[in-house]
Design a protein around this motif. Structure first.
Motif, mmCIF file in Angstrom:
data_model
loop_
_atom_site.group_PDB
_atom_site.id
_atom_site.type_symbol
_atom_site.label_atom_id
_atom_site.label_comp_id
_atom_site.label_asym_id
_atom_site.label_seq_id
_atom_site.Cartn_x
_atom_site.Cartn_y
_atom_site.Cartn_z
ATOM 1 N N GLU A 53 42.065 45.416 49.036
ATOM 2 C CA GLU A 53 40.719 45.964 48.855
ATOM 3 C C GLU A 53 40.751 47.149 47.896
ATOM 4 O O GLU A 53 39.899 47.277 47.011
ATOM 5 C CB GLU A 53 40.141 46.393 50.203
ATOM 6 N N GLU A 58 35.501 46.622 43.286
ATOM 7 C CA GLU A 58 34.233 45.894 43.225
ATOM 8 C C GLU A 58 34.417 44.411 42.927
ATOM 9 O O GLU A 58 33.480 43.625 43.096
ATOM 10 C CB GLU A 58 33.315 46.523 42.182
ATOM 11 N N GLY A 61 36.683 39.621 46.503
ATOM 12 C CA GLY A 61 35.943 38.506 47.071
ATOM 13 C C GLY A 61 35.239 37.623 46.081
ATOM 14 O O GLY A 61 34.672 36.585 46.453
ATOM 15 N N LYS A 62 35.261 37.993 44.792
ATOM 16 C CA LYS A 62 34.424 37.288 43.822
ATOM 17 C C LYS A 62 34.829 35.831 43.631
ATOM 18 O O LYS A 62 34.025 35.021 43.166
ATOM 19 C CB LYS A 62 34.457 38.011 42.477
ATOM 20 N N GLN A 66 30.685 37.412 47.751
ATOM 21 C CA GLN A 66 30.573 38.813 48.120
ATOM 22 C C GLN A 66 29.326 38.984 48.979
ATOM 23 O O GLN A 66 28.345 38.264 48.810
ATOM 24 C CB GLN A 66 30.509 39.699 46.870
ATOM 25 N N ASP A 71 33.371 44.037 53.761
ATOM 26 C CA ASP A 71 34.475 43.992 52.801
ATOM 27 C C ASP A 71 35.008 42.568 52.808
ATOM 28 O O ASP A 71 35.371 42.042 53.866
ATOM 29 C CB ASP A 71 35.586 44.967 53.204
ATOM 30 N N ARG A 72 35.050 41.942 51.653
ATOM 31 C CA ARG A 72 35.509 40.554 51.556
ATOM 32 C C ARG A 72 36.649 40.435 50.548
ATOM 33 O O ARG A 72 36.683 41.145 49.540
ATOM 34 C CB ARG A 72 34.371 39.627 51.139
ATOM 35 N N ARG A 112 37.044 38.845 55.942
ATOM 36 C CA ARG A 112 35.706 39.429 56.089
ATOM 37 C C ARG A 112 35.796 40.561 57.107
ATOM 38 O O ARG A 112 36.247 40.347 58.225
ATOM 39 C CB ARG A 112 34.692 38.392 56.553
#
Length: 261
Positions: A53, A58, A61-62, A66, A71-72, A112
């Motif tokens: 993370e 930013e 998770g993309k 997202q 927080d992914r 997640r």
């Protein structure tokens, strides 16, 4: 190597699941498996996720999705050998093979973490009853499912921290919640909370209605979602396109088959 040989090489046997565990998947649509991860493994996974993370910021998770208030992370099978103990776990693979008739590959391995004050989801299915590829069919008098999921608890799941809710037996309803509920975010009279200690895994038929609840604690509620589909379907994560040379160098032939690469 075909998938049956791969599963055998990874430790899956006909008796890896008990008759009662198979019944739970068939009838209830979910199966709790306490103690799959040790406390040391839980802590190692939490630390690695935090490092990822921090590193991805930013962009985290993309590769898949997202979500505000969480927080992914995604594509975890390619990001550390530590995650191999998740997606190649023989007990969980046996449960996936039971639901998917032994025809499976990894669709995605995501993280997640529902943040304090967030995490509420509408009840949903991970497949779709209206999609030709991802809807169940009936063959020889039994339902044939195409997707199956699992939640790996990296925090204790409690009513206070946003534990996932699910509706037992709803994989047999033949409907999505949005088709039969006025408000899928509202409580369902038959829902239960997925509660357990960190290290527990809940395998659930992806057509079992489920969704996150609000995290009312002061800490993130952390989990991994390890999701499988039939081999002929497009995975949620582009396993081939994102497959890294370092992953290829470390995993076995059987693991490559499970990854679908």
């Amino acid at each position: 190597m075909d998938i049956q040989a791969a599963l055998f090489a990874l430790g899956v046997r006909e008796d890896t699941l008990s008759a009662e565990e198979k019944r739970s998947l068939d009838v209830d649509g979910y199966l709790p498996l306490p103690g799959i991860l040790t406390s040391e493994q839980v802590q190692a996974l939490r630390a690695r996720l935090q490092a990822l993370e921090d590193e991805e910021g930013e962009e985290a998770g993309k590769e898949v999705h997202q979500e505000d208030g969480t927080d992914r992370l995604a594509n975890l099978a390619n990001k550390d050998a530590l995650f191999d103990l998740v997606w190649a776990n023989p007990k969980v693979l046996a449960a996936m093979a039971h639901v998917l008739d032994g025809d499976l590959k990894l669709s995605s391995l995501n993280a997640r973490a529902a943040l304090p004050g967030h995490g509420l989801q509408a009840l949903h299915c991970d497949g779709s009853h209206s999609s030709q590829d991802f809807s169940p069919s009936v063959q020889d008098g039994r339902r044939r499912y195409n997707v199956c999921n699992s939640i790996w608890l990296l925090s204790d799941f409690t009513p206070e921290n946003g534990a996932t809710r699910l509706v037992p037996g709803s994989h047999l309803f033949g409907q999505d919640p949005r088709e039969s509920m006025e408000d899928p975010k509202a409580p369902h009279p038959d829902e239960i909370l997925v509660q357990g200690k960190a290290g527990t895994v809940f395998v659930f038929n992806a057509f079992t209605w489920h969704g996150g609840t609000v995290n009312r604690s002061d800490s993130p509620r952390r989990a991994l979602h390890c999701y499988y589909c039939r081999r002929g379907l497009t995975p949620q994560t582009d396993q081939r396109g994102l497959f890294r040379p370092e992953t290829a160098a470390r995993i076995s032939e059987a693991q490559r088959v499970v990854l679908g690469v």
